[in-house]
Write an enzyme that holds these catalytic residues in place. Sequence first.
Site, mmCIF file in Angstrom:
data_model
loop_
_atom_site.group_PDB
_atom_site.id
_atom_site.type_symbol
_atom_site.label_atom_id
_atom_site.label_comp_id
_atom_site.label_asym_id
_atom_site.label_seq_id
_atom_site.Cartn_x
_atom_site.Cartn_y
_atom_site.Cartn_z
ATOM 1 N N GLU A 93 46.436 84.089 75.809
ATOM 2 C CA GLU A 93 47.340 82.938 75.914
ATOM 3 C C GLU A 93 46.799 81.736 75.161
ATOM 4 O OE1 GLU A 93 48.454 85.853 78.827
ATOM 5 O OE2 GLU A 93 46.516 84.910 78.431
ATOM 6 N N HIS A 153 52.381 86.730 90.016
ATOM 7 C CA HIS A 153 53.620 86.814 89.240
ATOM 8 C C HIS A 153 54.763 86.068 89.922
ATOM 9 C CE1 HIS A 153 51.207 90.246 87.819
ATOM 10 N NE2 HIS A 153 51.823 90.069 86.670
#
Length: 371
Positions: A114, A184
């Site tokens: 990321e 998540h």
Amino acid sequence: LQLPIASLLLGGSCRSLAARLGPVCLDAASFSHRRLSFGPQFVYTPESADKSLGETSRMNLFQAVTSALDNTLANDPSAVVFGEDVAFGGVFRCTVGLKDKYGKDRVFNTPLSEQGIVGFAIGHAVAGATTVAEIQFGDYIFPAFDQIANEASKYRYRSGNHFNCGSLTVRAPIGAVGHGALYHSQSPEGFFAHLPGIKVVIPRGPIQAKGLLLACINDPDPCFYFEPKILYRSAVEDVPVNGYVLPIGKAEVLIEGSDVHVLREVARLAQSELGVSCELIDMRTILPFDEETVYASVCKTGRCLIAHEAPLTGGFGAELAASVQEHCFLNLEAPVRRVTGHDTPFPHIFENFYLPNQRRCLAAIKDLIGY
């Protein structure tokens, strides 16, 4: 995200409702008025597009995102789209078919980094290209936070506007999905709302998703666009096929009322069970947020309920509550209330107890009215 307050502000995912004695509801994360498919919380309520936008096609939210990216790649030869598994269509299928249509040089996969994705995206945007980077889950954007906080948000300022990365848009799915558990399901929008120099946008449905994403892509500042993943398939509307933009930094009053802000279903419950008229506001953008619309609603209703999925402490609802108190103090009939996630990691089996559901919001409205 967009959950009720007294004058209910929804957005950042934030939304809102108002009641007869006057509360306003603020939703800080843009899960505004949606019909959720998990548990008994909410059911998504579809909307109709402006007829002046032309031909429409039936799309869910992820298809609306795909359509916006398709429009961008077709009309801007400098545009690129990249991220983990993006060339294969992405884990949520938001980029299906785009690599085949526009080639591997414009739609491509990245390594699982990321920090690398966002760092590369900043450099690509500084070079003048339209750049759309995908972070596969908002929960995993934190390794890139240094690049966002110290590079993307400050590039224009530190160069005296000689250089900027304003053509950068970063997309990421956020929020509960019914089975995501702690890694998540997070709603990290509040972290980014603390960064001058960027914009933070959260759509509430497919029509909004396409128009706001295209607005982010065309905006002169770097934008962070958070997509409520529960809506990817559960939210379906007739979305204009051609490109269009919706205003960044402008909230939308979805239901007008006189007492409190809240989600659509909570507003109906408040009316039927409490006789309270609620006003619902979708914030759509949390940085910058639409102060004028929020304050006008709270001054009208006299009460404000703010709801979001992120934890209570330090959530964007705290900024909304402080701002409402500062600017609407003499109009308030009750303290501003927040209905949020709890100050714990996101729980798997206790998700329905963690979220700001209908009954928690309705109980808060009852307290506001009876204060």
